[in-house]
Design a protein around this motif. Sequence first.
Motif, PDB file in Angstrom:
ATOM      1  N   GLN A  32       0.835  -1.186   0.000  1.00 19.68           N
ATOM      2  CA  GLN A  32       0.000   0.000   0.000  1.00 19.68           C
ATOM      3  C   GLN A  32       0.879   1.249   0.000  1.00 19.68           C
ATOM      4  O   GLN A  32       1.964   1.253   0.586  1.00 19.68           O
ATOM      5  CB  GLN A  32      -0.883  -0.010   1.245  1.00 19.68           C
ATOM      6  N   GLU A  33       0.390   2.313  -0.646  1.00 15.41           N
ATOM      7  CA  GLU A  33       1.099   3.582  -0.646  1.00 15.41           C
ATOM      8  C   GLU A  33       0.666   4.426   0.547  1.00 15.41           C
ATOM      9  O   GLU A  33      -0.512   4.452   0.910  1.00 15.41           O
ATOM     10  CB  GLU A  33       0.834   4.358  -1.935  1.00 15.41           C
ATOM     11  N   TYR A  34       1.637   5.102   1.147  1.00 19.27           N
ATOM     12  CA  TYR A  34       1.397   5.997   2.265  1.00 19.27           C
ATOM     13  C   TYR A  34       2.104   7.314   2.001  1.00 19.27           C
ATOM     14  O   TYR A  34       3.088   7.360   1.270  1.00 19.27           O
ATOM     15  CB  TYR A  34       1.934   5.399   3.570  1.00 19.27           C
ATOM     16  N   LYS A  35       1.623   8.368   2.656  1.00 20.51           N
ATOM     17  CA  LYS A  35       2.279   9.666   2.583  1.00 20.51           C
ATOM     18  C   LYS A  35       2.431  10.207   4.008  1.00 20.51           C
ATOM     19  O   LYS A  35       1.876   9.655   4.964  1.00 20.51           O
ATOM     20  CB  LYS A  35       1.511  10.621   1.691  1.00 20.51           C
ATOM     21  N   LEU A  36       3.159  11.294   4.151  1.00 24.71           N
ATOM     22  CA  LEU A  36       3.403  11.902   5.445  1.00 24.71           C
ATOM     23  C   LEU A  36       2.079  12.205   6.148  1.00 24.71           C
ATOM     24  O   LEU A  36       1.155  12.755   5.548  1.00 24.71           O
ATOM     25  CB  LEU A  36       4.201  13.198   5.263  1.00 24.71           C
ATOM     26  N   GLY A  37       1.972  11.789   7.405  1.00 24.95           N
ATOM     27  CA  GLY A  37       0.771  12.027   8.199  1.00 24.95           C
ATOM     28  C   GLY A  37      -0.248  10.904   8.150  1.00 24.95           C
ATOM     29  O   GLY A  37      -1.175  10.879   8.959  1.00 24.95           O
ATOM     30  N   ASP A  38      -0.102   9.964   7.208  1.00 28.68           N
ATOM     31  CA  ASP A  38      -1.054   8.851   7.108  1.00 28.68           C
ATOM     32  C   ASP A  38      -0.949   7.939   8.324  1.00 28.68           C
ATOM     33  O   ASP A  38       0.131   7.716   8.870  1.00 28.68           O
ATOM     34  CB  ASP A  38      -0.801   8.013   5.859  1.00 28.68           C
ATOM     35  N   GLN A  39      -2.102   7.385   8.708  1.00 23.19           N
ATOM     36  CA  GLN A  39      -2.144   6.375   9.754  1.00 23.19           C
ATOM     37  C   GLN A  39      -2.068   5.000   9.120  1.00 23.19           C
ATOM     38  O   GLN A  39      -2.537   4.801   7.991  1.00 23.19           O
ATOM     39  CB  GLN A  39      -3.456   6.485  10.533  1.00 23.19           C
ATOM     40  N   LEU A  40      -1.488   4.041   9.855  1.00 23.86           N
ATOM     41  CA  LEU A  40      -1.475   2.662   9.376  1.00 23.86           C
ATOM     42  C   LEU A  40      -2.909   2.157   9.347  1.00 23.86           C
ATOM     43  O   LEU A  40      -3.704   2.474  10.222  1.00 23.86           O
ATOM     44  CB  LEU A  40      -0.619   1.790  10.281  1.00 23.86           C
ATOM     45  N   LYS A  41      -3.232   1.353   8.367  1.00 27.31           N
ATOM     46  CA  LYS A  41      -4.617   0.915   8.185  1.00 27.31           C
ATOM     47  C   LYS A  41      -4.775  -0.547   8.574  1.00 27.31           C
ATOM     48  O   LYS A  41      -5.128  -1.380   7.763  1.00 27.31           O
ATOM     49  CB  LYS A  41      -5.031   1.154   6.732  1.00 27.31           C
ATOM     50  N   MET A  42      -4.471  -0.847   9.860  1.00 25.85           N
ATOM     51  CA  MET A  42      -4.579  -2.219  10.350  1.00 25.85           C
ATOM     52  C   MET A  42      -5.143  -2.201  11.753  1.00 25.85           C
ATOM     53  O   MET A  42      -4.775  -1.343  12.557  1.00 25.85           O
ATOM     54  CB  MET A  42      -3.224  -2.897  10.446  1.00 25.85           C
ATOM     55  N   PHE A  43      -5.996  -3.169  12.058  1.00 27.84           N
ATOM     56  CA  PHE A  43      -6.565  -3.271  13.388  1.00 27.84           C
ATOM     57  C   PHE A  43      -5.444  -3.437  14.410  1.00 27.84           C
ATOM     58  O   PHE A  43      -4.518  -4.204  14.204  1.00 27.84           O
ATOM     59  CB  PHE A  43      -7.553  -4.434  13.481  1.00 27.84           C
ATOM     60  N   GLY A  44      -5.524  -2.703  15.485  1.00 28.24           N
ATOM     61  CA  GLY A  44      -4.512  -2.748  16.531  1.00 28.24           C
ATOM     62  C   GLY A  44      -3.445  -1.685  16.369  1.00 28.24           C
ATOM     63  O   GLY A  44      -2.721  -1.380  17.312  1.00 28.24           O
ATOM     64  N   PHE A  45      -3.336  -1.090  15.188  1.00 29.03           N
ATOM     65  CA  PHE A  45      -2.272  -0.115  14.923  1.00 29.03           C
ATOM     66  C   PHE A  45      -2.793   1.170  14.288  1.00 29.03           C
ATOM     67  O   PHE A  45      -2.039   1.928  13.700  1.00 29.03           O
ATOM     68  CB  PHE A  45      -1.211  -0.739  14.004  1.00 29.03           C
ATOM     69  N   TYR A  46      -4.100   1.450  14.389  1.00 31.29           N
ATOM     70  CA  TYR A  46      -4.684   2.623  13.746  1.00 31.29           C
ATOM     71  C   TYR A  46      -4.044   3.925  14.186  1.00 31.29           C
ATOM     72  O   TYR A  46      -3.994   4.883  13.437  1.00 31.29           O
ATOM     73  CB  TYR A  46      -6.190   2.709  14.006  1.00 31.29           C
ATOM     74  N   ASP A  47      -3.584   4.004  15.418  1.00 30.98           N
ATOM     75  CA  ASP A  47      -3.032   5.250  15.937  1.00 30.98           C
ATOM     76  C   ASP A  47      -1.570   5.468  15.560  1.00 30.98           C
ATOM     77  O   ASP A  47      -1.016   6.531  15.852  1.00 30.98           O
ATOM     78  CB  ASP A  47      -3.187   5.301  17.458  1.00 30.98           C
TER      79      ASP A  47
END
Length: 104
Positions: A32-47
Amino acid sequence: MEQKVKLQIKHGRCHWTVYTRGEWEYDEPIEQEYKLGDQLKMFGFYDYRITEITDNHIVIEFNDDKHILTHEKPVYIVTEIEGREWSDGCVYDGEDYSTEISWL
């Protein structure tokens, strides 16, 4: 121009109770692509959020928990989410979550 990075994420979970611990179950790795400020998109690690991107490293943080990802070294994070409590306040069960993040 906003810099994007492509990451591969392997995510797993394990249910436990005060008496037993289950087997770890792992999802298929996702890219998956991410950019600065994005949150991880997985249960348990959203924050967990990407707070820095350079040519050499990516910083992933949640409160005081800081991880530095490089092309050569993946990041491993484990967290626990407590479940039900007994009447005496002791936690009866919960889930452990793990993730391995690699920079592609």
